[in-house]
Design an enzyme around this catalytic site. Structure first.
Site, PDB file in Angstrom:
ATOM      1  N   GLU A 168      -1.651   1.056   3.762  1.00 45.36           N
ATOM      2  CA  GLU A 168      -0.199   1.209   3.896  1.00 45.36           C
ATOM      3  C   GLU A 168       0.170   1.994   5.137  1.00 45.36           C
ATOM      4  O   GLU A 168       0.900   2.997   5.080  1.00 45.36           O
ATOM      5  CB  GLU A 168       0.383   1.862   2.640  1.00 45.36           C
ATOM      6  CG  GLU A 168       0.257   0.961   1.437  1.00 45.36           C
ATOM      7  CD  GLU A 168       1.009   1.449   0.214  1.00 45.36           C
ATOM      8  OE1 GLU A 168       1.358   2.635   0.158  1.00 45.36           O
ATOM      9  OE2 GLU A 168       1.242   0.633  -0.691  1.00 45.36           O
ATOM     10  N   GLU A 225      -2.737  -4.556  -4.030  1.00 42.87           N
ATOM     11  CA  GLU A 225      -2.129  -3.639  -5.003  1.00 42.87           C
ATOM     12  C   GLU A 225      -0.906  -4.302  -5.608  1.00 42.87           C
ATOM     13  O   GLU A 225      -0.127  -4.925  -4.883  1.00 42.87           O
ATOM     14  CB  GLU A 225      -1.660  -2.322  -4.353  1.00 42.87           C
ATOM     15  CG  GLU A 225      -2.759  -1.418  -3.900  1.00 42.87           C
ATOM     16  CD  GLU A 225      -2.258  -0.111  -3.297  1.00 42.87           C
ATOM     17  OE1 GLU A 225      -1.164   0.358  -3.669  1.00 42.87           O
ATOM     18  OE2 GLU A 225      -2.970   0.434  -2.442  1.00 42.87           O
TER      19      GLU A 225
HETATM   20  P1  P53 Z   1       2.072   5.834  -7.257  1.00 45.05           P
HETATM   21  C1  P53 Z   1       5.757   2.801  -1.906  1.00 45.05           C
HETATM   22  C2  P53 Z   1       5.841   1.450  -1.978  1.00 45.05           C
HETATM   23  C3  P53 Z   1       4.701   0.714  -2.223  1.00 45.05           C
HETATM   24  C4  P53 Z   1       3.471   1.355  -2.341  1.00 45.05           C
HETATM   25  O1  P53 Z   1       2.077   4.684  -6.173  1.00 45.05           O
HETATM   26  C5  P53 Z   1       3.365   2.710  -2.236  1.00 45.05           C
HETATM   27  C6  P53 Z   1       4.518   3.422  -2.059  1.00 45.05           C
HETATM   28  C7  P53 Z   1       4.471   4.863  -1.977  1.00 45.05           C
HETATM   29  O2  P53 Z   1       5.069   5.187  -0.804  1.00 45.05           O
HETATM   30  O3  P53 Z   1       2.148   3.372  -2.256  1.00 45.05           O
HETATM   31  C8  P53 Z   1       1.003   2.795  -2.886  1.00 45.05           C
HETATM   32  O4  P53 Z   1       0.668   6.217  -7.450  1.00 45.05           O
HETATM   33  C9  P53 Z   1      -0.329   3.461  -2.443  1.00 45.05           C
HETATM   34  C10 P53 Z   1      -1.218   3.949  -3.568  1.00 45.05           C
HETATM   35  C11 P53 Z   1      -0.356   4.430  -4.708  1.00 45.05           C
HETATM   36  C12 P53 Z   1       0.449   3.245  -5.207  1.00 45.05           C
HETATM   37  O5  P53 Z   1       1.321   2.774  -4.196  1.00 45.05           O
HETATM   38  O6  P53 Z   1       2.885   6.917  -6.733  1.00 45.05           O
HETATM   39  O7  P53 Z   1      -1.127   2.601  -1.639  1.00 45.05           O
HETATM   40  O8  P53 Z   1      -2.123   4.937  -3.082  1.00 45.05           O
HETATM   41  O9  P53 Z   1      -1.050   5.059  -5.739  1.00 45.05           O
HETATM   42  C13 P53 Z   1       1.298   3.566  -6.399  1.00 45.05           C
HETATM   43  O10 P53 Z   1       2.674   5.214  -8.465  1.00 45.05           O
END
Ligand code: P53
Length: 479
Positions: free
Chosen positions: A177, A377
């Site tokens: 990201e 993801e």
């Molecule tokens: P958590 C925003 C939009 C999409 C993905 O996040 C994002 C974010 C955060 O700015 O981050 C990703 O754990 C990231 C992972 C993270 C996951 O989203 O806060 O690549 O490391 O854990 C989920 O729910």
């Protein structure tokens, strides 16, 4: 719908080293930028402390202790039928401070053991080189990626591990990201992406573009070197794809959402197309930014294009031209013109759930780039309740994933996108990136670990575990 996913489709799950490994000071590991980030909560920012303070709590230090549980955890992934497993290599296990001459053997051994364990079950490792966990020393001494010196240290780290694991790992990704740091309204993104606190710079956005330029050159250098080393290797890039929709058919909303999409595309444009888009140069000119290029940078970018585009997809966002807000520091992909989309619901953490947006994103990216894509993801962070056996009826998670997989399959069968695989985020419960919480869970596997640090660390299967196992076994036809 007939199943059109290829037989070699990479079903699996995704994690990042710092969010699950724990063992933050074991095996010779150095301190990383995330090791000084405290726990937060929804609406309450995590703090970045000056070193490790005894009065604070740091959820990533122990996380779910995958460092000691990985064999049992991989066995559970194998039971679900994973074809691949996406994780990252913690830079600080290999080069504890980032600027050592020789790598730390104990760190190399840990990932050798982990990859061997995966391969034993026929699970392909998919490895992110930098996932919010660079050495703290490089952030403090060099101001992180503001410095070109860090570029050289990163390439050394990357090529050390690529060379070492080339016969175990075929799929690589450079920066997780990389576009999160486009948000310079808060320290956390720049700190974790680049080891830089952009808000305290005189011109935060210009500083961000400079640090990112160094990462682009580093990524392209690694692509080139990896191919020269071993033509079988695939090195992709990785962006967070939160599409911006126009709030209405008002041409001002449509135009502004198109311009806002450059917050996302800027990054993939450079890494996939191999050159800066013209809108970037116009923006620099207009704002008086002076981004330093070294001689040869442009040809490195052109020669080191990403082999595939990896991306995360959780939600969409909506833009209204006359709605200037103070949303810009939010953690949900919002811009300062974001408003709630009346047509979709949000998660308990305010992330707007939009399965169709995944097909929209896949089709848009495919039409723009025509390179293979990998959804690395996707998922729903939710509060789970378990019974005395650790079982959880997580139908909300199943519904979320099912709806997204349906749209993903449409993108393949109707839009013709070339898709390599799908790895839902946090396939085993882990520490949330944005809040540092454990209670924001994504897993098919429950981990008995809580926000106050208590818990047995026991693992148990949720309802979604059995569901996902069937999805994989049917190659996505039984949802
Ligand atoms: P958590 C925003 C939009 C999409 C993905 O996040 C994002 C974010 C955060 O700015 O981050 C990703 O754990 C990231 C992972 C993270 C996951 O989203 O806060 O690549 O490391 O854990 C989920 O729910």
């Amino acid at each position: 719908m007939p199943n059109t996913l290829p037989d070699n489709f990479l079903w699996g799950g995704a994690v990042a080293a710092h969010q699950l490994e724990g063992g933050w000071d074991q095996g010779g590991k150095g301190i990383s930028v995330v090791d000084v980030v405290t726990a937060g909560a929804y609406g309450q920012q995590r703090k970045i402390t000056d070193g490790i303070l005894p009065s604070e709590s740091y959820p990533n230090h122990e996380a779910i202790d995958f460092y000691h549980h990985y064999k049992d955890d991989v066995k559970l992934f194998a039971e679900m039928g994973f074809k691949c497993f996406r994780t990252s290599i913690a830079w600080t296990r290999i080069f504890p401070n980032g600027d050592e001459e020789v790598p730390n053997e104990a760190g190399l051994e840990f990932y050798d053991a982990l990859f061997d364990e995966l391969l034993k079950y026929g699970i392909e490792p998919v490895v992110t080189l930098s996932h919010f966990e660079m050495p703290l020393h490089l952030a403090n001494k060099y101001d992180g990626w503001m410095s070109r010196t860090v570029l050289d240290y990163f390439v050394k780290f990357a090529m050390t591990v690529i060379e070492h694991y080339q016969h175990k790992v075929k799929y690589w990704m450079t920066f997780n990201e990389i576009n999160n740091q486009k948000n310079v309204a808060t320290d956390i993104f720049g700190w974790l992406c680049s080891g830089v606190k952009f808000p305290s710079k005189e011109r935060p956005e210009e500083a961000m573009y400079q640090a990112v330029h160094h990462q682009f050159v580093a990524a392209a250098t690694v692509v080139k070197k990896a191919h020269a080393l071993n033509p079988n290797l695939l090195v992709g890039c990785m962006c967070a794809m939160v599409p911006y929709y126009p709030y209405s058919s008002n041409p001002d909303d449509v135009m502004l959402s198109q311009v806002a999409m450059r917050d996302r595309y800027y990054f993939s444009d450079v890494m996939v197309k191999g050159h800066y888009p013209s809108y970037a140069k116009k923006e620099w000119q207009q704002k008086g930014y002076n981004i330093q290029f070294a001689e040869g940078d442009e040809s490195i970018l052109a020669e080191g294009k990403a082999d595939y585009l990896g991306f995360s997809y959780y939600m969409s966002n909506t833009i209204k031209a006359d709605a200037k807000t103070t949303n810009a520091g939010l953690m949900d992909g919002s811009s300062e013109y974001s408003v709630k989309n009346p047509y979709v619901k949000a998660s308990d953490w305010g992330w707007q759930i939009d399965p169709v947006g995944l097909r929209y994103t896949l089709a848009s990216l495919w039409e723009r780039y025509e390179v293979p894509m990998f959804i690395v993801e996707n998922g729903l962070g939710a509060l789970d309740e378990v019974d005395e056996n650790g079982y959880c009826e997580d139908d909300y998670r199943i519904n979320y994933l099912k709806a997204h997989i349906e749209q993903m399959e449409k993108a393949v069968s109707l839009d013709g996108v070339e898709l390599m695989g799908y790895t839902p985020w946090g396939c085993i419960d882990l520490v949330s990136f944005t809040t540092g919480e454990m209670r924001k869970r994504y897993g098919f596997i429950y981990v008995d670990k809580h926000d106050d640090g208590t818990g047995t660390l026991n693992r148990s299967r949720k309802k979604s575990f059995y569901w996902y196992k069937n999805v994989i076994a049917s190659n996505g036809s039984k949802l």
